[in-house]
Design an enzyme around this catalytic site. Structure first.
Site, PDB file in Angstrom:
ATOM      1  CB  CYS A 108     -13.653   0.919   0.187  1.00 30.69           C
ATOM      2  SG  CYS A 108     -13.459   3.248   0.096  1.00 30.69           S
TER       3      CYS A 108
ATOM      4  CG  HIS B  36      -8.716   0.130  -3.171  1.00 31.77           C
ATOM      5  ND1 HIS B  36      -7.664  -1.124  -2.838  1.00 31.77           N
ATOM      6  CD2 HIS B  36      -8.952   0.086  -1.636  1.00 31.77           C
ATOM      7  CE1 HIS B  36      -7.727  -1.103  -1.572  1.00 31.77           C
ATOM      8  NE2 HIS B  36      -8.568  -0.254  -0.982  1.00 31.77           N
TER       9      HIS B  36
ATOM     10  CG  ASP C 276     -13.300   6.612  -1.655  1.00 32.91           C
ATOM     11  OD1 ASP C 276     -13.488   6.147  -0.290  1.00 32.91           O
ATOM     12  OD2 ASP C 276     -12.513   6.420  -1.873  1.00 32.91           O
TER      13      ASP C 276
ATOM     14  CD  GLN D  93     -12.633  -1.591  -0.665  1.00 31.53           C
ATOM     15  OE1 GLN D  93     -12.168  -1.779  -0.545  1.00 31.53           O
ATOM     16  NE2 GLN D  93     -14.519  -2.428  -0.849  1.00 31.53           N
TER      17      GLN D  93
ATOM     18  NE  ARG E 262     -10.621  -4.884   0.490  1.00 32.87           N
ATOM     19  CZ  ARG E 262      -9.605  -4.323   0.541  1.00 32.87           C
ATOM     20  NH1 ARG E 262     -10.277  -3.256   1.049  1.00 32.87           N
ATOM     21  NH2 ARG E 262      -8.218  -4.279   0.955  1.00 32.87           N
TER      22      ARG E 262
ATOM     23  NE  ARG F 229      -3.867   0.593   1.576  1.00 38.45           N
ATOM     24  CZ  ARG F 229      -4.377   0.532   2.216  1.00 38.45           C
ATOM     25  NH1 ARG F 229      -5.510   1.717   3.277  1.00 38.45           N
ATOM     26  NH2 ARG F 229      -6.559   0.083   1.688  1.00 38.45           N
TER      27      ARG F 229
HETATM   28  N1   CP Z   1     -11.552   0.019   1.854  1.00 39.42           N
HETATM   29  C1   CP Z   1     -10.249   0.094   2.480  1.00 39.42           C
HETATM   30  O1   CP Z   1      -8.811  -0.450   2.017  1.00 39.42           O
HETATM   31  O2   CP Z   1     -10.208   0.031   3.743  1.00 39.42           O
HETATM   32  P1   CP Z   1      -8.653   0.388   4.239  1.00 39.42           P
HETATM   33  O3   CP Z   1      -7.904   1.760   4.852  1.00 39.42           O
HETATM   34  O4   CP Z   1      -8.894  -0.086   6.212  1.00 39.42           O
HETATM   35  O5   CP Z   1      -7.639  -1.317   4.175  1.00 39.42           O
HETATM   36  N1  NVA Z   2     -10.036   6.591  -1.451  1.00 37.98           N
HETATM   37  C1  NVA Z   2      -9.713   6.563  -0.265  1.00 37.98           C
HETATM   38  C2  NVA Z   2      -9.411   5.249   0.068  1.00 37.98           C
HETATM   39  C3  NVA Z   2      -9.430   3.846   1.278  1.00 37.98           C
HETATM   40  C4  NVA Z   2      -9.999   2.728   1.233  1.00 37.98           C
HETATM   41  C5  NVA Z   2      -8.051   6.182   0.229  1.00 37.98           C
HETATM   42  O1  NVA Z   2      -7.533   6.794  -0.944  1.00 37.98           O
HETATM   43  O2  NVA Z   2      -7.920   7.367   1.002  1.00 37.98           O
END
Ligand code: CP
Ligand code: NVA
Length: 306
Positions: free
Chosen positions: A263, A128, A223, A131, A291, A101
Site C-alpha cells: 500500500c 482501509h 505492509d 486501499q 487509488r 482518516r
Molecule cells: N496507502 C496509503 O493510504 O497511503 P497514505 O498513508 O500516504 O495515504
Molecule cells: N498499516 C499502515 C497503512 C498506512 C497506509 C498504517 O496504518 O499506518
C-alpha cells in the site's frame, strides 16, 4: 450503492466489481466526467499523516469538476472538544461527501451515524477499504480477472490486511495470510470474510508460515510492521516480525508471473527488500496511481452520478 463506505463489506455483490469497471474506464479516459461533480465538494478529515490518500482524493475530485477541502484535526474545533456528532452535522451543511482518516474505527462509525452525507473511511486502526479497491484494480489490470486468483499477505494482521481479506472474500479471490503469533487478523473480520466467502467460493487461509502462504500466489502483499499510532512498539515488532520479510526467495515460491503489492509507504529491508519492491515483479506505483481512479469511481457512485 450503500449510504457510506466504511468497510468493503458495505458493498453488495457486484458493486465492488462495478466500481472497478468504472475506475478502469476513468483511467482509460481521464477526461470523462470532468465536470460531472461541478459544484460538489468533499471534506478530507485527517487525524493521521497521508500522502496518497490526501492527494488522490484532492486531485481526483478536481478532475471530476468538484472541490476538496482539507480538514486537519489539529485545526478543527473537534480538537478542542466539539463533539463528533456536531462536527458531522455541521460539515454535512457545507460539503457533499466526507472522507475521514482516524485512529479509532468508532470515530468514523459515529461520524456516519450523524452525517446526512456519504462518509468514506480513508483508514482507521481497523480497516482501509479505499486501499483494497486500488489493490484489486491492480490485480484486474495485471491478470484481466479476479475470481480464482490468489493473494498472499505476509505480516501484520492490520487495517490493510483486514480490508484486503474482506475484499478478496467479497470478490471471489483466494486469500492467505502468514502472521507471527500475536499479530493475527482480528477474529471478527476473519468471521466476516468467512461469511462473505461462502457466497463467492473464495478460500481464506491463515497461518504463521510465509513459505506455505505464498504457494500458488498471483500476488504477494506486505505492509509495514508498525502502523501509525504503534510507534512505541517498534523495537518489539522488529524482533517479532523477523523472518517475515518479502525477499527474492519468498517471491520465487509464488507463481512465476506473480506480482508484488504494497500500500506504501514501505520500509525497505523490513517488510520487503529493495530488490523486490524496486524489482520487475513490483506494481506498487501502479497500485498507488489506482487509488485515484478507484476513489473517483467511488465518489461518482456515492453521489449517484455514474
Ligand atoms: N496507502 C496509503 O493510504 O497511503 P497514505 O498513508 O500516504 O495515504
Ligand atoms: N498499516 C499502515 C497503512 C498506512 C497506509 C498504517 O496504518 O499506518
Amino acid at each position: 450503492m450503500p449510504a457510506h463506505l466504511l468497510s468493503i463489506a458495505d458493498l453488495e455483490d457486484g458493486q465492488l466489481e462495478s466500481i472497478l469497471d468504472l475506475a478502469l474506464g476513468l483511467q482509460a479516459r481521464p477526461d470523462a466526467h470532468r465536470s460531472t461533480l461541478h459544484g460538489k465538494s468533499i471534506g478530507l478529515y485527517f487525524e493521521k499523516s497521508s500522502t496518497r490518500t490526501r492527494v488522490s482524493f484532492e486531485v481526483g475530485m478536481g478532475q471530476l469538476g468538484g472541490q476538496a477541502v482539507f480538514l486537519s484535526t489539529r485545526d478543527l474545533q473537534i480538537g478542542r472538544g466539539e463533539t463528533i456528532a456536531d462536527t458531522a452535522r455541521v460539515l454535512s451543511r457545507y460539503v457533499n461527501l466526507l472522507m475521514l482518516r482516524t485512529f479509532e474505527h468508532s470515530t468514523v462509525v459515529e461520524m456516519a451515524e450523524h452525517a446526512t452525507i456519504p462518509v468514506i473511511n480513508g483508514l482507521t486502526d481497523e480497516l482501509h477499504p479505499c486501499q483494497a479497491l486500488a489493490d484489486l484494480m491492480t490485480v484486474r489490470q495485471e491478470f484481466g480477472d479476479l475470481r480464482g486468483r490468489r493473494i498472499s499477505y505476509i505480516g501484520d494482521g492490520n487495517n490493510v490486511a483486514h480490508s484486503l481479506m474482506i475484499a478478496c472474500a467479497r470478490a471471489g479471490l483466494d486469500f492467505s495470510i502468514a502472521s507471527p503469533p500475536g499479530y493475527e487478523v482480528a477474529d471478527k473480520y476473519l468471521e466476516l470474510a468467512g461469511a462473505l466467502a461462502t457466497d463467492t467460493g473464495a478460500g481464506i487461509e491463515t497461518g504463521t508460515d510465509p513459505h506455505a502462504a505464498v504457494a500458488g500466489a498471483d500476488a504477494v502483499y506486505s505492509d509495514v510492521w508498525t502502523s501509525m499510532g504503534q510507534e512505541t512498539e517498534r523495537a518489539q515488532r522488529l524482533a517479532d516480525f523477523e523472518g517475515y520479510t518479502v525477499d527474492d526467495d519468498l517471491m520465487a515460491r509464488a507463481r512465476s508471473d506473480a506480482i508484488y503489492l504494497h500500500c506504501l509507504p514501505c520500509h525497505r529491508g523490513e517488510e520487503v527488500t529493495a530488490s523486490v519492491v524496486d524489482g520487475p515483479q513490483s506494481r506498487v506505483f501502479d497500485q498507488a496511481e489506482n487509488r485515484m481512479h478507484t476513489q473517483k469511481a467511488l465518489m461518482l457512485r456515492l453521489l449517484d452520478r455514474a
